[in-house]
Motif scaffolding. Structure first.
Motif, short mmCIF file in Angstrom:
data_model
loop_
_atom_site.label_atom_id
_atom_site.label_comp_id
_atom_site.label_asym_id
_atom_site.label_seq_id
_atom_site.Cartn_x
_atom_site.Cartn_y
_atom_site.Cartn_z
N UNK A 1 0.83 -1.20 0.00
CA UNK A 1 0.00 0.00 0.00
C UNK A 1 0.87 1.26 0.00
N UNK A 2 1.93 1.24 0.76
CA UNK A 2 2.84 2.39 0.80
C UNK A 2 3.42 2.67 -0.58
N UNK A 3 3.84 1.61 -1.27
CA UNK A 3 4.40 1.78 -2.62
C UNK A 3 3.33 2.19 -3.61
N UNK A 4 2.14 1.62 -3.50
CA UNK A 4 1.06 1.91 -4.45
C UNK A 4 0.63 3.37 -4.37
N UNK A 5 0.59 3.90 -3.15
CA UNK A 5 0.13 5.28 -2.97
C UNK A 5 1.16 6.30 -3.43
N UNK A 6 2.39 5.87 -3.69
CA UNK A 6 3.40 6.81 -4.20
C UNK A 6 3.28 7.01 -5.70
N UNK A 7 2.49 6.17 -6.39
CA UNK A 7 2.29 6.32 -7.83
C UNK A 7 1.40 7.52 -8.07
N UNK A 8 1.71 8.37 -9.07
CA UNK A 8 0.88 9.56 -9.33
C UNK A 8 -0.59 9.21 -9.54
N UNK A 9 -1.48 10.02 -9.01
CA UNK A 9 -2.91 9.78 -9.10
C UNK A 9 -3.36 9.73 -10.55
N UNK A 10 -4.22 8.79 -10.86
CA UNK A 10 -4.74 8.65 -12.22
C UNK A 10 -4.01 7.62 -13.05
N UNK A 11 -2.81 7.23 -12.64
CA UNK A 11 -2.06 6.25 -13.40
C UNK A 11 -2.59 4.85 -13.19
N UNK A 12 -3.01 4.53 -11.96
CA UNK A 12 -3.51 3.21 -11.60
C UNK A 12 -4.95 3.32 -11.13
N UNK A 13 -5.71 2.23 -11.18
CA UNK A 13 -7.12 2.29 -10.77
C UNK A 13 -7.26 2.53 -9.27
N UNK A 14 -8.41 3.08 -8.89
CA UNK A 14 -8.73 3.30 -7.49
C UNK A 14 -9.05 1.94 -6.85
N UNK A 15 -8.22 1.48 -5.93
CA UNK A 15 -8.43 0.12 -5.38
C UNK A 15 -9.66 0.01 -4.50
N UNK A 16 -10.33 1.14 -4.19
CA UNK A 16 -11.50 1.11 -3.31
C UNK A 16 -12.81 1.24 -4.09
N UNK A 17 -12.74 1.42 -5.40
CA UNK A 17 -13.97 1.52 -6.18
C UNK A 17 -14.64 0.15 -6.27
N UNK A 18 -15.97 0.15 -6.35
CA UNK A 18 -16.71 -1.10 -6.33
C UNK A 18 -16.37 -1.98 -7.52
N UNK A 19 -16.21 -1.38 -8.70
CA UNK A 19 -15.89 -2.17 -9.89
C UNK A 19 -14.54 -2.85 -9.76
N UNK A 20 -13.58 -2.13 -9.23
CA UNK A 20 -12.24 -2.68 -9.06
C UNK A 20 -12.23 -3.76 -7.98
N UNK A 21 -12.98 -3.53 -6.90
CA UNK A 21 -13.07 -4.53 -5.84
C UNK A 21 -13.69 -5.82 -6.35
N UNK A 22 -14.75 -5.70 -7.15
CA UNK A 22 -15.39 -6.91 -7.68
C UNK A 22 -14.48 -7.63 -8.67
N UNK A 23 -13.75 -6.87 -9.47
CA UNK A 23 -12.82 -7.48 -10.42
C UNK A 23 -11.76 -8.31 -9.70
N UNK A 24 -11.36 -7.87 -8.52
CA UNK A 24 -10.38 -8.62 -7.74
C UNK A 24 -11.02 -9.76 -6.97
N UNK A 25 -12.30 -9.59 -6.59
CA UNK A 25 -12.93 -10.55 -5.69
C UNK A 25 -13.42 -11.81 -6.39
N UNK A 26 -14.02 -11.67 -7.59
CA UNK A 26 -14.68 -12.85 -8.16
C UNK A 26 -13.71 -13.99 -8.49
N UNK A 27 -12.45 -13.73 -8.95
CA UNK A 27 -11.55 -14.88 -9.13
C UNK A 27 -11.24 -15.59 -7.82
N UNK A 28 -11.19 -14.84 -6.71
CA UNK A 28 -10.93 -15.45 -5.41
C UNK A 28 -12.10 -16.33 -5.00
N UNK A 29 -13.33 -15.84 -5.22
CA UNK A 29 -14.51 -16.64 -4.89
C UNK A 29 -14.57 -17.91 -5.73
#
Length: 537
Positions: A436-464
């Protein structure tokens, strides 16, 4: 301060020549990597220094991928050193373990800083010698076999790398032997394809890329627990950093990039398929490393395919997360083995979080690492295979948790020593915080928002999906073939059965190395001497 990163462990290694210092050294192992961590935190990126004479000098530098991997490697070495101090109490051959540990540590940290081909090669050879000593530490038949296979394959890999370095040195204008100059001249070299083949084969062997992966399950299962943690977490990442630095990622090489990405993605799936057949938690973790290293190499390959320099940081970020998680998981094997059933579940909870996090569980470092890699993989077949890999990794990690729970102490009241629990727990916490410390150092807008619902679901369904497959696997798990660790697998179509074969060439090499172990060391010394002769001409 950069020099202190590897000079301090080297000085501690030399101090072991005195018996009194050697006897006290086990309690000091955790302090050896602290200067490396301080260098990452206090020294600016792109800093460098050189030591030696005008005729032959070594250059060391701290670039962003190197700093990322050096920092997390230092954290793992600190925690594993503290774990080793408790682990070694009352055990034989403590002095030999300490010498091999410090030798491996010096080579590992030095490789992350090496900026020229001479330093990279010699420190890699030093790392190999120390790591082999850790693998054979227990002196059991399986340990001797694992050590023989490890050093035999490492010698072959280093011989290939030496040839590549010699060819590169001949192509660089002037007398420079810097890695950045070698990478710059490689795309326009008339011997480009030969050099790339040598580099990828040599570094791929050390990274455990299929079909050169068979040393991993053997070595990780044979080595002592703290040694397995650093070997699987930090040591193997030296080859990943080598690929990042030597391969011309800024120049599009579609053929080589496609081949490397395909080999990496195949390894990512292969490690899962074979890993789920393993009964021993270390075996499961070893094949998980085969899978994860393949995925990292696939990211590098996709960067080569498109000429995208972002692949360097993406691969380094993913590898940095793997350093901490895999180190914590290997340390947990020793902790759980010393824990009874009445205290088991509170110990398994943090293991479960970081283990499933490796598959991309939302809000963990594994999910962040996959977000970073997604930019390189795109939306094509590579992305689809990466998603399958996430499902498979979750399945494999749940299989690891199942086998880990079965390895608990037979004494229900048993409790692991605090000297084992705290280093493991600290590594688990750090593996969640640092990404998280390394991820937050990346300039805003370059990577997806890890707290958005779409991004959370994209990460969650393969785990399920991986969890559902794990439940199904456990129902029919006993019908799966038991595949010995380190062997080469051949799938048979009839009856959906599998057979195991250890190729005749590998058996002959293994037999020769076990009959003449000194020949391996002699060959390594000869290779180092040859490298010195070539580079000093």
């Amino acid at each position: 301060m950069l020099a202190s990163a590897f000079v301090v462990p080297l000085g501690m290694l030399l101090a072991c020549l005195w018996p009194r210092a050697l006897n006290r050294m086990p309690s000091l192992l955790a302090f050896a990597p602290i200067p490396a961590l301080a260098a990452v935190l206090l020294v600016a990126s792109d800093s460098s220094f050189a030591i030696g004479s005008t005729r032959l000098h070594l250059t060391f530098a701290l670039d962003r991928p190197g700093a990322m991997l050096l920092g997390v490697a230092a954290l793992l070495w600190i925690a594993s050193g503290a774990y080793a101090s408790q682990y070694l109490q009352g055990r034989p051959n403590r002095g030999r373990f300490v010498v091999c540990w410090l030798t491996t540590l010096t080579g590992c940290l030095g490789v992350f800083l090496a900026a020229d081909m001479v330093g990279f090669y010699f420190l890699l050879a030093l790392l190999t010698l120390g790591a082999c000593g850790l693998v054979i530490h227990h002196e059991t038949p399986s340990a001797w076999r694992a050590g023989a296979v490890y050093i035999g394959l490492a010698l072959l890999a280093e011989a290939l790398l030496l040839m590549a370095f010699v060819l590169l040195a001949a192509q660089i204008p002037g007398d420079s032997l810097l890695i950045r100059d070698a990478a710059a001249v490689l795309p326009i070299s008339p011997q480009r394809d030969l050099i790339l083949a040598l580099l990828i084969a040599g570094l791929g062997m050390k990274a455990g890329l299929v079909p050169f992966h068979f040393w991993m399950p053997l070595a990780y299962s044979a080595a002592p627990t703290p040694a397995s943690a650093v070997l699987s977490g930090a040591v193997v990442k030296a080859s990943i950093l080598g690929m990042i630095r030597f391969l011309p990622l800024e120049t599009a090489l579609p053929d080589w990039g496609t081949a490397l990405a395909a080999a990496g993605l195949f390894a990512a799936l292969y490690g899962v398929v074979i890993g789920i057949t393993q009964r021993n938690p270390r075996g499961v973790l070893a094949y998980s490393s085969v899978s994860q290293m393949g995925f990292i190499i696939a990211v590098i390959g996709m960067g080569m395919l498109a000429g995208d320099g972002r692949a360097a940081l993406a691969a380094a970020f993913y590898a940095a997360h793997h350093v901490l998680v895999k180190g914590a998981l290997f340390l947990s094997v020793g902790v759980i083995a010393a824990t009874g059933s009445q205290r088991l579940w509170p110990m398994l909870l943090p293991v479960a979080i970081i283990a499933v996090g490796l598959g991309g569980l939302p809000l963990t470092g594994g999910a962040l690492a996959k977000f970073v890699a997604d930019e390189l993989l795109g939306d094509g077949p590579a992305s689809t295979i990466a998603t399958l890999s996430a499902v498979g990794t979750t399945l494999l990690m749940l299989q690891f948790l199942r086998s880990l729970a079965k390895s608990a102490s037979q004494d229900p009241q048993a409790t692991a020593a605090a000297g084992l629990v705290w280093p493991w727990l600290a590594t688990a916490v750090v593996s969640l915080v640092v990404p998280w410390t390394l991820y937050l150092t990346v300039p805003s807008g370059t990577l997806p928002d890890p707290l958005s619902l779409a991004v959370l679901w994209k990460a969650l369904w393969p785990v399920l999906l991986g969890a559902v497959l794990a439940i199904a696997l456990w129902r029919w798990w006993r019908s799966l073939p038991r595949i010995p660790k380190g062997d080469i697998i051949v799938a048979l179509d009839s009856g959906m059965q599998m057979a195991v074969t250890s190729g005749k060439a590998l058996e002959r090499m293994d037999s020769a190395l076990r009959q003449w172990p000194t020949a391996s060391v002699s060959l390594l010394i000869l290779t180092i001497a040859l490298g010195a002769a070539v580079f000093t001409r």
